[in-house]
Write an enzyme that holds these catalytic residues in place. Sequence first.
Site, PDB file in Angstrom:
ATOM      1  N   GLY A  80      39.712  -7.805 -19.456  1.00  0.00           N
ATOM      2  CA  GLY A  80      40.180  -8.151 -21.018  1.00  0.00           C
ATOM      3  C   GLY A  80      40.766  -6.990 -21.603  1.00  0.00           C
ATOM      4  NE  ARG A  81      36.129  -2.700 -20.880  1.00  0.00           N
ATOM      5  CZ  ARG A  81      35.287  -3.665 -20.230  1.00  0.00           C
ATOM      6  NH1 ARG A  81      35.633  -4.693 -20.683  1.00  0.00           N
ATOM      7  NH2 ARG A  81      34.615  -3.351 -19.289  1.00  0.00           N
ATOM      8  CE  LYS A 103      39.447 -11.634 -16.903  1.00  0.00           C
ATOM      9  NZ  LYS A 103      38.821 -10.509 -16.486  1.00  0.00           N
ATOM     10  CE  LYS A 131      30.392 -13.209 -25.089  1.00  0.00           C
ATOM     11  NZ  LYS A 131      31.418 -13.064 -24.130  1.00  0.00           N
ATOM     12  CG  HIS A 170      41.636  13.217 -48.215  1.00  0.00           C
ATOM     13  ND1 HIS A 170      41.468  14.298 -49.242  1.00  0.00           N
ATOM     14  CD2 HIS A 170      42.753  13.492 -47.690  1.00  0.00           C
ATOM     15  CE1 HIS A 170      42.723  14.716 -49.113  1.00  0.00           C
ATOM     16  NE2 HIS A 170      43.324  14.430 -48.113  1.00  0.00           N
ATOM     17  CD  GLU A 180      33.048 -15.162 -30.902  1.00  0.00           C
ATOM     18  OE1 GLU A 180      33.260 -15.763 -29.995  1.00  0.00           O
ATOM     19  OE2 GLU A 180      31.996 -14.455 -31.073  1.00  0.00           O
ATOM     20  CD  GLU A 208      33.883  -5.441 -24.116  1.00  0.00           C
ATOM     21  OE1 GLU A 208      35.155  -5.693 -23.519  1.00  0.00           O
ATOM     22  OE2 GLU A 208      33.474  -6.383 -24.756  1.00  0.00           O
TER      23      GLU A 208
HETATM   24  O1  F6P Z   1      32.504 -10.581 -25.362  1.00  0.00           O
HETATM   25  C1  F6P Z   1      33.361  -9.566 -24.669  1.00  0.00           C
HETATM   26  C2  F6P Z   1      34.624 -10.009 -24.294  1.00  0.00           C
HETATM   27  O2  F6P Z   1      34.221 -10.653 -23.037  1.00  0.00           O
HETATM   28  C3  F6P Z   1      35.524  -8.875 -24.296  1.00  0.00           C
HETATM   29  O3  F6P Z   1      35.303  -8.305 -22.834  1.00  0.00           O
HETATM   30  C4  F6P Z   1      36.770  -9.774 -24.345  1.00  0.00           C
HETATM   31  O4  F6P Z   1      37.824  -8.773 -24.193  1.00  0.00           O
HETATM   32  C5  F6P Z   1      36.412 -10.524 -25.081  1.00  0.00           C
HETATM   33  O5  F6P Z   1      35.131 -11.003 -25.096  1.00  0.00           O
HETATM   34  C6  F6P Z   1      37.411 -11.846 -25.392  1.00  0.00           C
HETATM   35  O6  F6P Z   1      37.320 -12.618 -24.227  1.00  0.00           O
HETATM   36  P1  F6P Z   1      38.302 -13.745 -23.714  1.00  0.00           P
HETATM   37  O7  F6P Z   1      39.537 -13.071 -23.442  1.00  0.00           O
HETATM   38  O8  F6P Z   1      37.759 -14.329 -22.513  1.00  0.00           O
HETATM   39  O9  F6P Z   1      38.115 -14.755 -24.587  1.00  0.00           O
END
Ligand code: F6P
Length: 548
Positions: free
Chosen positions: A267-268, A206, A512, A384, A212, A353
């Site tokens: 995002g979620r 987003k 972060k 189990h 990452e 979240e």
């Molecule tokens: O760090 C949390 C977050 O911002 C989530 O809310 C989001 O889904 C994820 O990181 C990934 O963010 P992006 O889509 O901006 O890479």
Amino acid sequence: MSELTQLPAWQRLWDHFADAKQLHMRELFESDPERAERYGLEVGGLFLDYSKNRITDETLQGLMQLAREAGLPERIKSMFKGEKINTTENRAVLHVALRNRTNAPIFVDGEDVMPKVNSVLERMGKFAHAVRSGEWLGYTNQPITDIVNIGIGGSDLGPLMVCSALRPFGHPRMNMHFVSNVDGAQLKETLKKVHSETTLFVVESKTFTTQETLTNALTARDWFLQRARDEKAVAKHFVAVSTNQKAVADFGIDPSNMFEFWDWVGGRYSLWSAIGLPIMLYLGEENFTELLNGAHIMDQHFRNAPFEQNMPVLLAMIGIWYINYFGGGSHVIAPYEQYLHRLPAFIQQLDMESNGKQTRTDGSPVNFETAPIIWGETGINGQHAFFQLLHQGTHISPIDLIASLESRGSLPGHHEILLANVFAQAEAFMRGKTAEEARAELVTQGMKGDALEALVPHKVFAGNRPTNTLLMSFLDPRNLGSLIAAYEHKIFVQGVIWGINSFDQWGVELGKQLAKTIHGELTGKLKAAEHDSSTRRLIQLYRQANKS
Ligand code: F6P
């Protein structure tokens, strides 16, 4: 904003709780043969049995009154109207616009968002068709066989969960891969399985600033260029999904290969947007549309049904009953459906979240519990593993048992065993086993005397443990869409009751920021910053282990 704990319904529910907590569901079922009939509800292809909860008509009336006093009717209207209910980010919250199948205008800052929603959907459809049909060719003129999604959190879990859930609907030529972890192991292992000539990388973020994702995307790009040896080939193998066109261009992905979404999609909550591109590539436009249709059915239901017969509202308010009155701070998601094995992880992000907050929208601290800890696993495996605690442990943890009535394509004899377990677990959690029943059972097994009496207490199950049983007619795109939307709205309702903003996530920022500084220190690019002695020691250990 009214203080939740001062609302008349909140207090009345406490008075009711004093009696209700003594009730055993066994007795509730015995005294009311119609209970299951009355506490069941069907929406589209989804059936909810909420009868195995520690509730009575009085509880439900009290909870629905609480929802009204907390302003839920107005808040639902605000969300669907596109008002900026995400107050800390000054944004509307409009995942419902992404599946607004009526196309009725929804305005944000005076602009109807529907034309751009439809135009991105159309672009996605064309692109997905080109890739799936084999029209879209890689740099050696071969069709795409592998999609690697690079993203994390909402830019990973939604598409991953849906693609896993709907695997039987997937394109037979297409293999889906999801890389989220910055631990290079995941990308490395994925790249071993694919060929540069036939792989499409979908970089999803987003913000397009997530460390990452950008690290994985850069490494994937290097890997690709080492093989293709032609910068121009990148355009055939890398597409991006983001709200940040500039960052995508700076990264080196042609904006014509970018699929857009907007800051009013969290995002979620984004799998319905262009973040769903991997889903469309795998399942096709028609099935993606069915997913949207299913969600739309739930949206309409949520918006229009009276609270007493409203699936997300019931799920939410029964949840409030346990979290705030019984003090149960955990909730289990147990899908009895292998294809739904990533559902617990998806709901975990969605709920924790969104509602893992301690500050109300007016800035004051909450003085009650908010989001429960969401956890889970496929139900049959859970049985189990951790179900022992759920049956005889000391925690109250409501459980959602999720299954399909009909299995399409399971192996003969399997589905009835699976479903027998769903129904048996729900019954066992509710009934439990009394000392008399345990004793009688041991007698029939030939035990007697002191040995029998010593064993009885261990064989007793208190029961009275709440479950919701959610049954789909079968697991298809439409029903899955409805199921996900039901959880989204449930979480929204709980956020409204608690008076928190479910749509920001400031809590992830501090880690972060610190990681950036520490990364600089680990790589020697930054001077040692001020840390506590534990962090200093950990950094030192890393340095010693990685001395060159
Ligand atoms: O760090 C949390 C977050 O911002 C989530 O809310 C989001 O889904 C994820 O990181 C990934 O963010 P992006 O889509 O901006 O890479």
